[in-house]
Design a protein around this motif. Structure first.
Motif, PDB file in Angstrom:
ATOM      1  N   PRO A 154       5.854   7.162   8.522  1.00  0.00           N
ATOM      2  CA  PRO A 154       5.707   7.548   7.115  1.00  0.00           C
ATOM      3  C   PRO A 154       5.197   6.430   6.205  1.00  0.00           C
ATOM      4  CG  PRO A 154       8.022   7.390   7.708  1.00  0.00           C
ATOM      5  CD  PRO A 154       7.238   7.225   8.969  1.00  0.00           C
ATOM      6  N   ALA A 155       5.365   5.182   6.568  1.00  0.00           N
ATOM      7  CA  ALA A 155       4.948   4.069   5.708  1.00  0.00           C
ATOM      8  C   ALA A 155       3.500   3.658   5.919  1.00  0.00           C
ATOM      9  CB  ALA A 155       5.853   2.867   5.940  1.00  0.00           C
TER      10      ALA A 155
ATOM     11  N   THR B  86      -8.447  -4.849  18.763  1.00  0.00           N
ATOM     12  CA  THR B  86      -7.729  -5.354  17.604  1.00  0.00           C
ATOM     13  C   THR B  86      -7.492  -4.201  16.654  1.00  0.00           C
ATOM     14  OG1 THR B  86      -8.799  -7.506  17.837  1.00  0.00           O
ATOM     15  CG2 THR B  86      -7.851  -6.996  15.692  1.00  0.00           C
ATOM     16  N   PHE B  87      -6.317  -4.151  16.056  1.00  0.00           N
ATOM     17  CA  PHE B  87      -6.076  -3.095  15.080  1.00  0.00           C
ATOM     18  C   PHE B  87      -5.431  -3.661  13.825  1.00  0.00           C
ATOM     19  CE2 PHE B  87      -2.516  -3.021  18.048  1.00  0.00           C
ATOM     20  CZ  PHE B  87      -1.403  -2.973  17.233  1.00  0.00           C
ATOM     21  N   PHE B  88      -5.759  -3.015  12.715  1.00  0.00           N
ATOM     22  CA  PHE B  88      -5.247  -3.373  11.413  1.00  0.00           C
ATOM     23  C   PHE B  88      -4.545  -2.139  10.846  1.00  0.00           C
ATOM     24  CE2 PHE B  88      -9.131  -5.653  12.260  1.00  0.00           C
ATOM     25  CZ  PHE B  88      -8.790  -6.971  11.990  1.00  0.00           C
ATOM     26  N   VAL B  89      -3.270  -2.265  10.545  1.00  0.00           N
ATOM     27  CA  VAL B  89      -2.477  -1.152  10.031  1.00  0.00           C
ATOM     28  C   VAL B  89      -2.217  -1.415   8.556  1.00  0.00           C
ATOM     29  CG1 VAL B  89      -0.326   0.127  10.221  1.00  0.00           C
ATOM     30  CG2 VAL B  89      -1.375  -0.826  12.270  1.00  0.00           C
ATOM     31  N   GLY B  90      -2.714  -0.517   7.707  1.00  0.00           N
ATOM     32  CA  GLY B  90      -2.493  -0.628   6.274  1.00  0.00           C
ATOM     33  C   GLY B  90      -1.306   0.210   5.848  1.00  0.00           C
ATOM     34  N   PHE B  91      -0.408  -0.404   5.106  1.00  0.00           N
ATOM     35  CA  PHE B  91       0.790   0.298   4.648  1.00  0.00           C
ATOM     36  C   PHE B  91       0.561   0.928   3.279  1.00  0.00           C
ATOM     37  CE2 PHE B  91       2.658  -3.131   7.344  1.00  0.00           C
ATOM     38  CZ  PHE B  91       3.087  -2.306   8.359  1.00  0.00           C
ATOM     39  N   LYS B  92       1.305   1.976   3.010  1.00  0.00           N
ATOM     40  CA  LYS B  92       1.268   2.592   1.680  1.00  0.00           C
ATOM     41  C   LYS B  92       1.911   1.645   0.685  1.00  0.00           C
ATOM     42  CE  LYS B  92       1.531   7.267   3.493  1.00  0.00           C
ATOM     43  NZ  LYS B  92       2.369   8.464   3.655  1.00  0.00           N
ATOM     44  N   SER B  93       1.562   1.799  -0.558  1.00  0.00           N
ATOM     45  CA  SER B  93       2.110   0.945  -1.609  1.00  0.00           C
ATOM     46  C   SER B  93       3.626   1.114  -1.694  1.00  0.00           C
ATOM     47  CB  SER B  93       1.484   1.281  -2.943  1.00  0.00           C
ATOM     48  OG  SER B  93       2.033   0.470  -3.960  1.00  0.00           O
ATOM     49  N   PHE B  94       4.326   0.023  -1.794  1.00  0.00           N
ATOM     50  CA  PHE B  94       5.770   0.082  -1.893  1.00  0.00           C
ATOM     51  C   PHE B  94       6.183  -0.288  -3.291  1.00  0.00           C
ATOM     52  CE2 PHE B  94       4.349  -3.752   0.208  1.00  0.00           C
ATOM     53  CZ  PHE B  94       4.811  -4.744  -0.616  1.00  0.00           C
TER      54      PHE B  94
ATOM     55  N   GLY C 162       0.384  -6.296   2.665  1.00  0.00           N
ATOM     56  CA  GLY C 162       0.532  -4.873   2.898  1.00  0.00           C
ATOM     57  C   GLY C 162      -0.175  -4.346   4.125  1.00  0.00           C
ATOM     58  N   TYR C 163      -0.442  -5.205   5.090  1.00  0.00           N
ATOM     59  CA  TYR C 163      -1.029  -4.724   6.339  1.00  0.00           C
ATOM     60  C   TYR C 163      -0.513  -5.538   7.514  1.00  0.00           C
ATOM     61  CZ  TYR C 163      -4.393  -8.581   5.907  1.00  0.00           C
ATOM     62  OH  TYR C 163      -4.969  -9.817   5.777  1.00  0.00           O
ATOM     63  N   LEU C 164      -0.726  -4.989   8.705  1.00  0.00           N
ATOM     64  CA  LEU C 164      -0.241  -5.574   9.939  1.00  0.00           C
ATOM     65  C   LEU C 164      -1.421  -5.766  10.879  1.00  0.00           C
ATOM     66  CD1 LEU C 164       2.396  -6.002  11.840  1.00  0.00           C
ATOM     67  CD2 LEU C 164       1.922  -3.677  12.549  1.00  0.00           C
ATOM     68  N   LEU C 165      -1.482  -6.896  11.553  1.00  0.00           N
ATOM     69  CA  LEU C 165      -2.500  -7.149  12.569  1.00  0.00           C
ATOM     70  C   LEU C 165      -1.879  -6.949  13.941  1.00  0.00           C
ATOM     71  CD1 LEU C 165      -3.980 -10.498  11.218  1.00  0.00           C
ATOM     72  CD2 LEU C 165      -4.900  -8.229  10.913  1.00  0.00           C
ATOM     73  N   GLY C 166      -2.650  -6.407  14.864  1.00  0.00           N
ATOM     74  CA  GLY C 166      -2.141  -6.216  16.213  1.00  0.00           C
ATOM     75  C   GLY C 166      -3.244  -6.310  17.240  1.00  0.00           C
ATOM     76  N   ALA C 167      -2.863  -6.440  18.479  1.00  0.00           N
ATOM     77  CA  ALA C 167      -3.826  -6.557  19.559  1.00  0.00           C
ATOM     78  C   ALA C 167      -3.387  -5.726  20.754  1.00  0.00           C
ATOM     79  CB  ALA C 167      -3.983  -8.015  19.975  1.00  0.00           C
TER      80      ALA C 167
END
Length: 84
Positions: free
Chosen positions: A52-53, A76-84, A20-25
């Motif tokens: 929205p997600a 570095t960034f970590f994007v947390g998504f809402k519960s699906f 439920g999360y995305l890693l990015g740079a």
């Protein structure tokens, strides 16, 4: 063959490895300062928070996740998504 494939292929749309999360740079030019890298990270944060997600985002300026080094031109960034 179709019946065998249906038994072996997972039925869920998302694999169980999905956390439920995305890693990015963010990689800036070599001479970029930490302040400039932070400005770009802020733009990235604003962009993702408009989606929205997305539930949250965490950025770590000055750290490159690609090679695990402290660099002024990396973030570095970590994007947390809402519960699906």
């Amino acid at each position: 063959l179709a019946v065998v494939m249906m038994r072996d292929i997972p039925t869920a749309f998302l694999p169980p490895e999905d956390q439920g999360y995305l890693l990015g740079a963010v990689i800036m030019p070599d001479a970029a300062s930490l302040d400039r890298t932070g400005q770009v990270s802020d733009c990235v944060s604003e962009y993702f928070m408009k989606q929205p997600a997305v539930g949250s985002i965490t950025t770590v300026d000055g750290f490159s996740i690609l090679d695990s080094q402290n660099k002024n031109n990396s973030s570095t960034f970590f994007v947390g998504f809402k519960s699906f």
